[in-house]
Write an enzyme that holds these catalytic residues in place. Structure first.
Site, mmCIF file in Angstrom:
data_model
loop_
_atom_site.group_PDB
_atom_site.id
_atom_site.type_symbol
_atom_site.label_atom_id
_atom_site.label_comp_id
_atom_site.label_asym_id
_atom_site.label_seq_id
_atom_site.Cartn_x
_atom_site.Cartn_y
_atom_site.Cartn_z
ATOM 1 N N GLY A 100 98.353 35.992 53.099
ATOM 2 C CA GLY A 100 98.122 37.405 52.758
ATOM 3 C C GLY A 100 97.267 37.545 51.517
ATOM 4 O O GLY A 100 96.374 38.398 51.452
ATOM 5 N N LYS A 140 93.935 40.478 65.788
ATOM 6 C CA LYS A 140 93.645 41.916 65.752
ATOM 7 C C LYS A 140 92.482 42.316 64.852
ATOM 8 O O LYS A 140 92.354 41.826 63.733
ATOM 9 C CB LYS A 140 94.875 42.643 65.233
ATOM 10 C CG LYS A 140 96.025 42.638 66.189
ATOM 11 C CD LYS A 140 97.149 43.421 65.562
ATOM 12 C CE LYS A 140 98.307 43.587 66.522
ATOM 13 N NZ LYS A 140 99.441 44.169 65.810
ATOM 14 N N GLY A 155 97.315 30.906 56.010
ATOM 15 C CA GLY A 155 97.944 31.326 57.257
ATOM 16 C C GLY A 155 97.534 30.474 58.433
ATOM 17 O O GLY A 155 97.466 29.250 58.341
ATOM 18 N N ARG A 200 104.118 21.974 48.750
ATOM 19 C CA ARG A 200 104.068 22.977 47.663
ATOM 20 C C ARG A 200 104.633 22.431 46.366
ATOM 21 O O ARG A 200 104.195 22.820 45.292
ATOM 22 C CB ARG A 200 104.799 24.241 48.088
ATOM 23 C CG ARG A 200 103.998 25.008 49.112
ATOM 24 C CD ARG A 200 104.633 26.306 49.494
ATOM 25 N NE ARG A 200 103.668 27.100 50.247
ATOM 26 C CZ ARG A 200 103.976 28.117 51.018
ATOM 27 N NH1 ARG A 200 105.230 28.501 51.130
ATOM 28 N NH2 ARG A 200 103.038 28.766 51.668
HETATM 29 P P1 AMP Z 1 95.947 36.407 62.970
HETATM 30 O O1 AMP Z 1 97.319 36.270 62.364
HETATM 31 O O2 AMP Z 1 95.505 37.824 63.141
HETATM 32 O O3 AMP Z 1 94.911 35.539 62.279
HETATM 33 O O4 AMP Z 1 96.087 35.885 64.445
HETATM 34 C C1 AMP Z 1 96.412 34.568 64.763
HETATM 35 C C2 AMP Z 1 96.903 34.541 66.176
HETATM 36 O O5 AMP Z 1 95.906 35.057 67.027
HETATM 37 C C3 AMP Z 1 97.230 33.155 66.689
HETATM 38 O O6 AMP Z 1 98.608 33.066 66.928
HETATM 39 C C4 AMP Z 1 96.422 33.040 67.972
HETATM 40 O O7 AMP Z 1 97.159 32.476 69.024
HETATM 41 C C5 AMP Z 1 96.104 34.478 68.280
HETATM 42 N N1 AMP Z 1 94.914 34.605 69.125
HETATM 43 C C6 AMP Z 1 93.692 34.137 68.875
HETATM 44 N N2 AMP Z 1 92.878 34.394 69.921
HETATM 45 C C7 AMP Z 1 93.601 35.040 70.845
HETATM 46 C C8 AMP Z 1 93.327 35.556 72.129
HETATM 47 N N3 AMP Z 1 92.121 35.436 72.684
HETATM 48 N N4 AMP Z 1 94.326 36.168 72.800
HETATM 49 C C9 AMP Z 1 95.541 36.274 72.251
HETATM 50 N N5 AMP Z 1 95.870 35.802 71.034
HETATM 51 C C10 AMP Z 1 94.911 35.186 70.340
#
Ligand code: AMP
Length: 397
Positions: A377, A201, A354, A37
């Protein structure tokens, strides 16, 4: 189309220029463990020095929660910036950020000098966009430059409030690059335009899905969020991640995609495990056929092929969210396959910040992407089509 004034549109000779940087670097016992950074901030700082500005840098670091925390002081950053720039970056060590040290240092600056203020989050008003601190910051300068994309989705004193009390507020090179790539991709993409969404999610990506369905030719959904779609279609998903409150939403989205003529690609098979662990038993299951006690951990081999084929002829690809639990080596394959497919296309490839940025870098494909956003974000809110307060606050051209 976002058309903001930048450091190329102003004359800073002899002027005091306050620059909001993103110096939120990881520290271990006062040592900077990743200086990306700092390096990324240099082009804007060097440009202002070369043009004869009096450069006053500011940033937040970590979460001191509105009070001075010595372990979150920006002093180590001043030291390292001095080395990187090859000239002194004087540190104004005021616990109130804009105090006697900062004022005296700013007063005695010569053209081309650089000073750094203390961590802006030492002040409780910073994250509340309070007027007093915004005015304090503005009182130091003639011109304001925002080069911190990572906080652009927040309205704080040091990126938004301050602009109400200065005549000229522009963006720096880093910020300009983010606006150009993310803005162009979303508002004016070269087609075919493919978006890949993954991660844990559905609920955290709803607005992104909504916005992108109005823009893309193909939407690919993998990762933990895909199991909500699978269950909504009547599939068996074992103990996979699922948000039962979003089953109807998933069906609505599929209908919306169909109505809009957007090709929606979901996994046709999954790599499943009998525990949430790298060392569990692993097998491949077709979509909707995950046995009880098993959990979807990654996309399967057939899905990898389909997803990778879909980006081959794309001209623009935006990716946010891993395809599986990529932190576990046994379940990183799907994410790596997609990263490789993006590295191999001629498309403009844009990685939301992220986890996807981390995954691409860890897997060694970082330098093969057109643009990796520095803001997790902030890039997500950009993809949601929201106006970012930190961007909106800069003067229009
Ligand atoms: P996000 O911050 O919503 O982009 O989520 C990222 C996280 O989702 C990472 O830490 C991944 O390990 C998790 N992730 C991705 N696929 C899966 C899955 N099939 N089951 C559980 N966690 C997951």
């Amino acid at each position: 189309m976002l058309n903001k004034k930048s450091v190329d549109d102003i004359n800073v000779k002899g002027k005091k220029v306050l620059v909001r940087c993103d110096f939120n670097v990881p520290l271990q016992e006062g040592r900077i463990t990743d200086e990306n950074r700092l390096v990324a901030a240099l082009p804007t700082i060097k440009k202002l020095i070369a043009d004869g500005g009096k450069v006053i840098l500011c940033s937040h670091l970590g979460k001191p929660k509105g009070e001075p925390k010595p372990e979150l002081s920006l002093a180590p950053v001043a030291k390292r910036l001095t080395e990187l720039l090859g000239q002194e970056v004087k540190f104004a060590a005021d616990p109130e950020v804009v105090g006697p040290n900062a004022r005296a240092a700013a007063e005695s600056m010569k053209d081309g000098d650089v000073i750094l203020l203390e961590n802006t989050r030492y002040r409780a008003e910073e994250t509340k966009n309070g007027e007093t601190f915004s005015k304090d910051l503005a009182s130091l300068c003639d011109i304001f430059v925002n080069d911190a994309f990572g906080t652009a989705h927040r309205a704080h004193c040091s990126n938004v409030g301050v602009t109400q009390f200065v005549d000229t507020a522009v963006v720096g090179y880093l910020m300009q690059k983010e606006i150009d790539f993310l803005g162009n991709a979303v508002n004016n993409p070269e087609r075919p335009f493919v978006a890949i969404l993954g991660g844990a999610k559905v609920s955290s990506k709803i607005s992104v899905i909504d916005n992108l369905l109005d823009k893309v030719d193909t939407l690919i959904i993998g990762g933990g969020m895909s199991y909500t779609f699978s269950k909504a279609m009547g599939g068996k998903i074992g103990t996979s991640l699922c948000e039962d409150d979003y089953l109807q939403y998933a069906l609505d989205m599929m209908k919306k995609a169909e109505d809009k003529g957007v090709k929606l690609l979901l996994p046709v098979d999954n790599l499943i495990g009998d525990a949430f662990s790298n060392d569990c038993n692993i097998k491949v299951a077709p979509k909707g056929e995950i046995p009880d006690g098993w959990e979807g951990m990654d996309i399967g081999p057939e899905t990898e092929k389909i997803f990778c084929d879909a980006v081959k002829d794309a001209k623009t690809v935006v990716w946010n969210g891993p395809m599986g639990c990529f932190e576990m080596p046994n379940f990183a394959h799907g994410t790596e396959a997609v990263a490789k497919a993006l590295a191999d296309t001629d498309a403009t490839t844009i990685i939301g910040g992220g986890d996807s940025a981390a995954a691409v870098n860890i897997l060694g494909y970082g330098d093969k992407m057109t643009h990796i956003s520095t803001g997790g974000g902030a890039s997500l809110e950009f993809l949601e089509g929201k106006e970012l307060p930190g961007v909106a606050a800069a003067n229009d051209k």
